[in-house]
Design a protein around this motif. Structure first.
Motif, short mmCIF file in Angstrom:
data_model
loop_
_atom_site.label_atom_id
_atom_site.label_comp_id
_atom_site.label_asym_id
_atom_site.label_seq_id
_atom_site.Cartn_x
_atom_site.Cartn_y
_atom_site.Cartn_z
N UNK A 84 0.82 -1.23 0.00
CA UNK A 84 0.00 0.00 0.00
C UNK A 84 0.85 1.27 0.00
N UNK A 85 2.00 1.24 0.66
CA UNK A 85 2.89 2.41 0.66
C UNK A 85 3.44 2.66 -0.74
N UNK A 86 3.82 1.57 -1.41
CA UNK A 86 4.36 1.70 -2.76
C UNK A 86 3.32 2.24 -3.74
N UNK A 91 2.12 7.15 -7.08
CA UNK A 91 1.35 8.32 -7.56
C UNK A 91 2.15 9.60 -7.37
N UNK A 92 2.92 9.67 -6.30
CA UNK A 92 3.72 10.87 -6.02
C UNK A 92 4.96 10.95 -6.91
N UNK A 93 5.68 9.86 -7.05
CA UNK A 93 6.98 9.88 -7.73
C UNK A 93 6.91 9.64 -9.24
N UNK A 94 5.78 9.14 -9.72
CA UNK A 94 5.68 8.87 -11.15
C UNK A 94 5.93 10.14 -11.97
N UNK A 95 5.39 11.26 -11.53
CA UNK A 95 5.59 12.53 -12.22
C UNK A 95 6.99 13.08 -12.09
N UNK A 173 17.32 8.43 -3.94
CA UNK A 173 17.60 7.82 -5.24
C UNK A 173 17.43 8.83 -6.37
N UNK A 174 16.46 9.72 -6.23
CA UNK A 174 16.19 10.70 -7.28
C UNK A 174 17.11 11.93 -7.22
#
Length: 179
Positions: A84-86, A91-95, A173-174
């Motif tokens: 569920x966290x992933x 949704x947050x990191x996809x963009x 990581x980003x």
């Protein structure tokens, strides 16, 4: 047009023919889905757990600029706790350019993971690689996050993590690194 069974010597030949045709259609459909289609940018229905040949997953990894393979199985309690966290963080990191890919290692096949994907509303792609994938990619123990940068595996992280831990891990990581 489907040929009549009278064209075949016996039913075994007919079954073999239809299996070969179905396998060909599945292969080309999966290749298109992996190599051409991008994950949806907005909310949508849960992913369909898709069996993939390891060479197609190799290609996906090679083409990934920045991503994370999420190794999991339907019977894995820590995987269920982390998923569920992933989903939320996807949704947050996809963009922000981070691609998440689920990798099911269930020995029972792709259908074993589908109820879990549905339950948690997983929208990032989920591929089934089974036992062969565990050996090829070193996906043991699970859950495991495999970090990919410019087509190469750069790190692995074992065990389940809280949402806050995952957010910190993904932020790091980003973050661009100085050479």
């Amino acid at each position: 047009m489907i040929p009549s069974l009278s064209r075949y010597d016996d039913w075994r030949h007919a079954v073999a023919h239809f299996r070969a045709v179905a396998a060909t259609l599945v292969f080309y459909g999966l290749a298109w889905a992996i190599l051409v289609a991008a994950p949806p940018a907005s909310a949508g229905p849960p992913s369909i757990v898709t069996p993939v040949p390891l060479r197609d997953l190799d290609t996906l990894i090679a083409q990934t600029e920045r991503g994370v393979l999420v190794a999991m199985a339907s019977w894995c309690g820590p995987c269920k706790a982390e998923l569920p966290h992933l989903v939320k963080l996807h949704k947050h990191y996809h963009g922000q350019g981070l691609a998440l890919y689920g990798v099911s290692v269930d020995f029972a096949g792709a259908q074993a993971m589908q109820p879990m994907v549905n339950r948690f509303g997983v929208e990032f792609p989920v591929y089934w690689v089974g036992e062969a994938g565990v050996e090829r990619y070193g996906l043991n123990p699970i859950p495991m996050l495999v970090f990919i940068q410019n087509g190469r595996v750069v790190d692995r992280l074992q065990g389940a993590h809280s949402e806050e831990e995952l957010r910190t891990i993904f932020d790091n990581f980003l973050t661009p690194r100085e050479p």
